[in-house]
Write a protein that holds these residues in place. Structure first.
Motif, PDB file in Angstrom:
ATOM      1  N   ASN A  31       0.818  -1.207   0.000  1.00 43.75           N
ATOM      2  CA  ASN A  31       0.000   0.000   0.000  1.00 43.75           C
ATOM      3  C   ASN A  31       0.852   1.257   0.000  1.00 43.75           C
ATOM      4  N   CYS A  32       1.955   1.262   0.731  1.00 44.97           N
ATOM      5  CA  CYS A  32       2.872   2.409   0.727  1.00 44.97           C
ATOM      6  C   CYS A  32       3.474   2.598  -0.662  1.00 44.97           C
ATOM      7  N   TRP A  33       3.898   1.510  -1.249  1.00 43.17           N
ATOM      8  CA  TRP A  33       4.516   1.533  -2.565  1.00 43.17           C
ATOM      9  C   TRP A  33       3.510   2.038  -3.609  1.00 43.17           C
ATOM     10  N   THR A  34       2.280   1.531  -3.537  1.00 45.77           N
ATOM     11  CA  THR A  34       1.226   1.947  -4.467  1.00 45.77           C
ATOM     12  C   THR A  34       0.867   3.410  -4.261  1.00 45.77           C
ATOM     13  N   ALA A  35       0.745   3.845  -3.022  1.00 49.91           N
ATOM     14  CA  ALA A  35       0.418   5.243  -2.738  1.00 49.91           C
ATOM     15  C   ALA A  35       1.504   6.166  -3.269  1.00 49.91           C
ATOM     16  N   PHE A  36       2.757   5.799  -3.068  1.00 53.06           N
ATOM     17  CA  PHE A  36       3.854   6.617  -3.588  1.00 53.06           C
ATOM     18  C   PHE A  36       3.725   6.750  -5.109  1.00 53.06           C
ATOM     19  N   THR A  37       3.441   5.645  -5.775  1.00 50.87           N
ATOM     20  CA  THR A  37       3.278   5.666  -7.233  1.00 50.87           C
ATOM     21  C   THR A  37       2.107   6.555  -7.636  1.00 50.87           C
ATOM     22  N   ILE A  38       0.984   6.408  -6.948  1.00 50.66           N
ATOM     23  CA  ILE A  38      -0.193   7.226  -7.271  1.00 50.66           C
ATOM     24  C   ILE A  38       0.119   8.708  -7.077  1.00 50.66           C
ATOM     25  N   PHE A  39       0.761   9.057  -5.970  1.00 51.73           N
ATOM     26  CA  PHE A  39       1.112  10.463  -5.734  1.00 51.73           C
ATOM     27  C   PHE A  39       1.977  11.002  -6.872  1.00 51.73           C
ATOM     28  N   LYS A  40       3.026  10.258  -7.228  1.00 53.32           N
ATOM     29  CA  LYS A  40       3.952  10.723  -8.270  1.00 53.32           C
ATOM     30  C   LYS A  40       3.258  10.828  -9.628  1.00 53.32           C
ATOM     31  N   GLU A  41       2.459   9.822  -9.983  1.00 51.89           N
ATOM     32  CA  GLU A  41       1.783   9.847 -11.281  1.00 51.89           C
ATOM     33  C   GLU A  41       0.707  10.942 -11.319  1.00 51.89           C
ATOM     34  N   ALA A  42       0.030  11.157 -10.205  1.00 48.59           N
ATOM     35  CA  ALA A  42      -0.971  12.227 -10.143  1.00 48.59           C
ATOM     36  C   ALA A  42      -0.298  13.586 -10.315  1.00 48.59           C
ATOM     37  N   GLN A  43       0.895  13.744  -9.764  1.00 51.76           N
ATOM     38  CA  GLN A  43       1.613  15.018  -9.900  1.00 51.76           C
ATOM     39  C   GLN A  43       1.938  15.324 -11.358  1.00 51.76           C
ATOM     40  N   VAL A  44       2.215  14.290 -12.139  1.00 48.57           N
ATOM     41  CA  VAL A  44       2.444  14.485 -13.575  1.00 48.57           C
ATOM     42  C   VAL A  44       1.160  15.030 -14.215  1.00 48.57           C
ATOM     43  N   PHE A  45       0.020  14.437 -13.849  1.00 48.41           N
ATOM     44  CA  PHE A  45      -1.264  14.900 -14.389  1.00 48.41           C
ATOM     45  C   PHE A  45      -1.563  16.333 -13.924  1.00 48.41           C
ATOM     46  N   TYR A  46      -1.314  16.623 -12.643  1.00 47.39           N
ATOM     47  CA  TYR A  46      -1.569  17.965 -12.131  1.00 47.39           C
ATOM     48  C   TYR A  46      -0.724  19.001 -12.872  1.00 47.39           C
ATOM     49  N   ARG A  47       0.536  18.661 -13.151  1.00 51.35           N
ATOM     50  CA  ARG A  47       1.407  19.586 -13.880  1.00 51.35           C
ATOM     51  C   ARG A  47       0.872  19.799 -15.290  1.00 51.35           C
ATOM     52  N   MET A  48       0.429  18.711 -15.943  1.00 47.12           N
ATOM     53  CA  MET A  48      -0.155  18.860 -17.283  1.00 47.12           C
ATOM     54  C   MET A  48      -1.410  19.739 -17.206  1.00 47.12           C
ATOM     55  N   ALA A  49      -2.202  19.564 -16.165  1.00 47.63           N
ATOM     56  CA  ALA A  49      -3.405  20.384 -15.993  1.00 47.63           C
ATOM     57  C   ALA A  49      -3.037  21.855 -15.819  1.00 47.63           C
ATOM     58  N   MET A 104      -4.826  21.771 -30.263  1.00 45.03           N
ATOM     59  CA  MET A 104      -6.213  21.550 -29.839  1.00 45.03           C
ATOM     60  C   MET A 104      -6.591  20.076 -29.778  1.00 45.03           C
ATOM     61  N   GLY A 105      -6.061  19.228 -30.595  1.00 40.26           N
ATOM     62  CA  GLY A 105      -6.392  17.813 -30.553  1.00 40.26           C
ATOM     63  C   GLY A 105      -5.777  17.086 -29.368  1.00 40.26           C
ATOM     64  N   VAL A 106      -4.855  17.742 -28.678  1.00 41.24           N
ATOM     65  CA  VAL A 106      -4.158  17.144 -27.551  1.00 41.24           C
ATOM     66  C   VAL A 106      -4.570  17.806 -26.238  1.00 41.24           C
ATOM     67  N   LYS A 107      -4.954  19.048 -26.314  1.00 40.69           N
ATOM     68  CA  LYS A 107      -5.261  19.861 -25.130  1.00 40.69           C
ATOM     69  C   LYS A 107      -6.508  19.343 -24.408  1.00 40.69           C
ATOM     70  N   LEU A 108      -6.362  19.095 -23.097  1.00 40.68           N
ATOM     71  CA  LEU A 108      -7.495  18.681 -22.282  1.00 40.68           C
ATOM     72  C   LEU A 108      -8.421  19.865 -22.018  1.00 40.68           C
ATOM     73  N   THR A 109      -9.724  19.588 -21.941  1.00 39.05           N
ATOM     74  CA  THR A 109     -10.669  20.636 -21.567  1.00 39.05           C
ATOM     75  C   THR A 109     -10.652  20.785 -20.051  1.00 39.05           C
ATOM     76  N   ASP A 110     -11.183  21.879 -19.555  1.00 43.68           N
ATOM     77  CA  ASP A 110     -11.268  22.073 -18.106  1.00 43.68           C
ATOM     78  C   ASP A 110     -12.136  20.994 -17.462  1.00 43.68           C
ATOM     79  N   ASP A 111     -13.175  20.569 -18.142  1.00 44.75           N
ATOM     80  CA  ASP A 111     -14.040  19.489 -17.670  1.00 44.75           C
ATOM     81  C   ASP A 111     -13.230  18.201 -17.520  1.00 44.75           C
ATOM     82  N   GLU A 112     -12.424  17.863 -18.524  1.00 42.06           N
ATOM     83  CA  GLU A 112     -11.597  16.656 -18.463  1.00 42.06           C
ATOM     84  C   GLU A 112     -10.555  16.750 -17.348  1.00 42.06           C
ATOM     85  N   ILE A 113      -9.974  17.914 -17.192  1.00 44.29           N
ATOM     86  CA  ILE A 113      -8.982  18.132 -16.133  1.00 44.29           C
ATOM     87  C   ILE A 113      -9.635  17.930 -14.766  1.00 44.29           C
ATOM     88  N   ALA A 114     -10.767  18.592 -14.549  1.00 43.72           N
ATOM     89  CA  ALA A 114     -11.446  18.523 -13.251  1.00 43.72           C
ATOM     90  C   ALA A 114     -11.858  17.090 -12.921  1.00 43.72           C
TER      91      ALA A 114
END
Length: 184
Positions: A31-49, A104-114
């Protein structure tokens, strides 16, 4: 509300600091290992957002969630290293960029980001609750309870923004057979 939760966590933590620590069991490590992975991968998404959206409120909330995720991930990283658990491989961080340079074909919408952020918060919330309930070591359970508290506070605030903007996805109401129909 935040102060009450932080106070409760502080009281619980002070009672566990002197406790002898048994080795982590395989579930706690996983669970620690998975949580660390989720945090790091989510940060990549947050930065893209952050690189994609021009909505100032969404950008502000995303930055708050990103900063808290980094803080929690760093705490978990130090814990894993201290316990001798190797860190999982994760995606590379994204550099800052301008939303105008994204096609535009790559850019996420605000709805998709949220909704992407909402799903990440929900998934890590479930993992935190699972870890709290399965942990034998009190320090592990409390650490994940602290993470979950952060996530719940952000999720509640984020849900309000999503409702306000019409981004919240909701399934249709369930009406059991024979129930009176309700008019909207």
């Amino acid at each position: 509300m935040k102060t009450i939760l932080k106070s409760m966590l502080g009281i619980l933590q002070s009672h566990t600091d002197a406790e002898p620590k048994s080795p982590l069991h395989v579930g706690e490590v996983m669970n620690c290992w998975t949580a660390f992975t989720i945090f790091k991968e989510a940060q990549v998404f947050y930065r893209m957002a952050l690189n994609t959206t021009d909505d100032e409120q969404l950008k502000k909330k995303t930055q708050e969630i990103f900063d808290a995720s980094v803080k929690d991930q760093n705490k978990l990283k130090h814990f894993l290293i201290k316990e001798g658990v190797p860190l999982p491989p994760t995606s590379q961080a994204k550099p800052d960029s301008s939303s105008e340079t994204i096609p535009m074909g790559v850019k996420l919408t605000d709805d998709e980001i949220a909704n992407g952020i909402s799903l990440k918060l929900a998934s890590v919330n479930i993992l935190c609750a699972t870890t709290v309930s399965q942990s034998i070591r009190t320090d592990v359970g409390l650490m994940f309870l602290e993470f979950q508290t952060h996530i719940l506070l952000f999720a509640a605030d984020f849900k309000t923004l999503m409702e306000k903007r019409g981004w919240l996805k909701s399934p249709p109401p369930y009406l059991p057979p024979g129930a009176p129909t309700q008019k909207p």
